[in-house]
Design a protein around this motif. Structure first.
Motif, PDB file in Angstrom:
ATOM      1  N   GLN A  93       0.820  -1.208   0.000  1.00  0.00           N
ATOM      2  CA  GLN A  93       0.000   0.000   0.000  1.00  0.00           C
ATOM      3  C   GLN A  93       0.860   1.267   0.000  1.00  0.00           C
ATOM      4  O   GLN A  93       0.640   2.194  -0.792  1.00  0.00           O
ATOM      5  CB  GLN A  93      -0.946   0.017   1.213  1.00  0.00           C
ATOM      6  CG  GLN A  93      -2.071  -1.002   1.159  1.00  0.00           C
ATOM      7  CD  GLN A  93      -1.580  -2.435   1.347  1.00  0.00           C
ATOM      8  OE1 GLN A  93      -0.763  -2.696   2.228  1.00  0.00           O
ATOM      9  NE2 GLN A  93      -2.075  -3.340   0.523  1.00  0.00           N
ATOM     10  N   THR A  94       1.865   1.313   0.874  1.00  0.00           N
ATOM     11  CA  THR A  94       2.642   2.550   1.027  1.00  0.00           C
ATOM     12  C   THR A  94       3.535   2.840  -0.167  1.00  0.00           C
ATOM     13  O   THR A  94       3.837   4.008  -0.442  1.00  0.00           O
ATOM     14  CB  THR A  94       3.497   2.498   2.297  1.00  0.00           C
ATOM     15  OG1 THR A  94       4.402   1.374   2.225  1.00  0.00           O
ATOM     16  CG2 THR A  94       2.633   2.371   3.541  1.00  0.00           C
ATOM     17  N   ASP A 145       1.693   5.181  -2.351  1.00  0.00           N
ATOM     18  CA  ASP A 145       0.997   6.262  -1.647  1.00  0.00           C
ATOM     19  C   ASP A 145       1.809   7.552  -1.740  1.00  0.00           C
ATOM     20  O   ASP A 145       2.881   7.666  -1.130  1.00  0.00           O
ATOM     21  CB  ASP A 145       0.791   5.855  -0.190  1.00  0.00           C
ATOM     22  CG  ASP A 145      -0.027   6.855   0.607  1.00  0.00           C
ATOM     23  OD1 ASP A 145       0.060   8.069   0.325  1.00  0.00           O
ATOM     24  OD2 ASP A 145      -0.738   6.432   1.533  1.00  0.00           O
ATOM     25  N   GLN A 200       1.403  10.508  -0.463  1.00  0.00           N
ATOM     26  CA  GLN A 200       1.602  11.195   0.815  1.00  0.00           C
ATOM     27  C   GLN A 200       2.710  10.523   1.627  1.00  0.00           C
ATOM     28  O   GLN A 200       3.576  11.193   2.200  1.00  0.00           O
ATOM     29  CB  GLN A 200       0.302  11.225   1.617  1.00  0.00           C
ATOM     30  CG  GLN A 200       0.391  12.039   2.903  1.00  0.00           C
ATOM     31  CD  GLN A 200      -0.955  12.164   3.598  1.00  0.00           C
ATOM     32  OE1 GLN A 200      -1.978  11.699   3.110  1.00  0.00           O
ATOM     33  NE2 GLN A 200      -0.959  12.808   4.750  1.00  0.00           N
ATOM     34  N   HIS A 201       2.676   9.198   1.670  1.00  0.00           N
ATOM     35  CA  HIS A 201       3.704   8.474   2.418  1.00  0.00           C
ATOM     36  C   HIS A 201       5.082   8.677   1.790  1.00  0.00           C
ATOM     37  O   HIS A 201       6.063   8.976   2.499  1.00  0.00           O
ATOM     38  CB  HIS A 201       3.374   6.979   2.449  1.00  0.00           C
ATOM     39  CG  HIS A 201       4.485   6.136   3.009  1.00  0.00           C
ATOM     40  ND1 HIS A 201       4.781   6.104   4.354  1.00  0.00           N
ATOM     41  CD2 HIS A 201       5.387   5.302   2.400  1.00  0.00           C
ATOM     42  CE1 HIS A 201       5.803   5.286   4.562  1.00  0.00           C
ATOM     43  NE2 HIS A 201       6.187   4.793   3.394  1.00  0.00           N
ATOM     44  N   ALA A 233       6.472  12.124   2.361  1.00  0.00           N
ATOM     45  CA  ALA A 233       6.940  12.274   3.743  1.00  0.00           C
ATOM     46  C   ALA A 233       8.295  11.592   3.925  1.00  0.00           C
ATOM     47  O   ALA A 233       9.174  12.104   4.632  1.00  0.00           O
ATOM     48  CB  ALA A 233       5.916  11.692   4.710  1.00  0.00           C
ATOM     49  N   CYS A 234       8.479  10.442   3.284  1.00  0.00           N
ATOM     50  CA  CYS A 234       9.762   9.743   3.362  1.00  0.00           C
ATOM     51  C   CYS A 234      10.868  10.574   2.725  1.00  0.00           C
ATOM     52  O   CYS A 234      11.992  10.648   3.246  1.00  0.00           O
ATOM     53  CB  CYS A 234       9.667   8.390   2.672  1.00  0.00           C
ATOM     54  SG  CYS A 234       8.610   7.200   3.509  1.00  0.00           S
TER      55      CYS A 234
END
Length: 213
Positions: free
Chosen positions: A118-119, A122, A124-125, A128-129
């Motif tokens: 999932q990530t 993603d 947004q994820h 952020a990373c």
């Protein structure tokens, strides 16, 4: 450049790591795009990708005279590109047995945590990373800022800064735009005696006991 004065590119995948590696080779520097054996770390002077972007604190201590290059890229362009890469790598990254080498898996798992089906798709994820990584690198080198250069390979002025940082003569061509679109094989096509193999005939070392002096 002495073999002890190594340079590690700590930009994330799809930020221009192949372009800077080719620029280093063109400047006469032994270069490895990924490094998984002690021999590779000993023979090359310039490194990028795994495990540099995740294990830079170990490398900074293992090679006290080393310097580091943090790559930046337009966020939306990076997101589109990294998602394509992670999708292609998904099976070998996420499998519990087999797939990629443990060190490569660890690099991605550390930087993109939590990394799962999932990530890895993603926005947004992943964004952020990216930001977390940029901040962590800057904070790590803040006590010794001369060891770190931050550049964007799409910026012509940053090519001049790259050359000054390495004390090499600039090329009129600047950084080559490689691995365009969804292509990721440009490094395999590089033919040069300065291209250092990242493995030992496909085999990797367990570097856990070697990272720290």
């Amino acid at each position: 450049m002495s073999l002890e004065n190594k340079v590690f590119v700590v930009g994330l995948p799809r930020t221009g790591t192949t372009s800077v590696c080719v620029a280093a080779i063109n400047a006469g520097i032994p270069t490895a795009h990924t490094a998984y054996t002690q021999h590779c770390f000993e023979q090359a002077q310039f490194f990028a990708d795994t495990p540099c972007f995740s294990h830079y604190p170990y490398l900074a201590k293992r090679f006290p005279s080393s310097r580091f290059i943090l790559l930046q890229r337009d966020r939306q362009a990076w997101l589109a590109s990294i998602k394509q890469l992670l999708l292609r790598m998904q099976k070998n990254l996420l499998c519990e047995q087999g797939g990629f080498s443990p060190l490569l898996k660890q690099s991605y798992a550390d930087v993109f945590a939590p990394l799962n089906a999932q990530t890895l798709a993603d926005d947004q994820h992943l964004s952020a990373c990216y930001e977390r990584h940029q901040q962590a690198v800057r904070e790590y080198f803040s006590p010794d800022p001369q060891r770190l250069l931050t550049i964007d390979v799409s910026n012509a002025a940053d090519y001049q800064r790259f050359c000054a940082f390495l004390d090499i003569d600039p090329s009129a061509d600047g950084f080559a735009h490689l691995n365009k679109g969804n292509k990721v094989m440009a490094w395999r096509e590089v033919q040069s005696p300065l291209k250092i193999s990242s493995t030992r005939n496909g085999k990797v070392d367990n570097l856990d006991s070697w990272w720290l002096p």
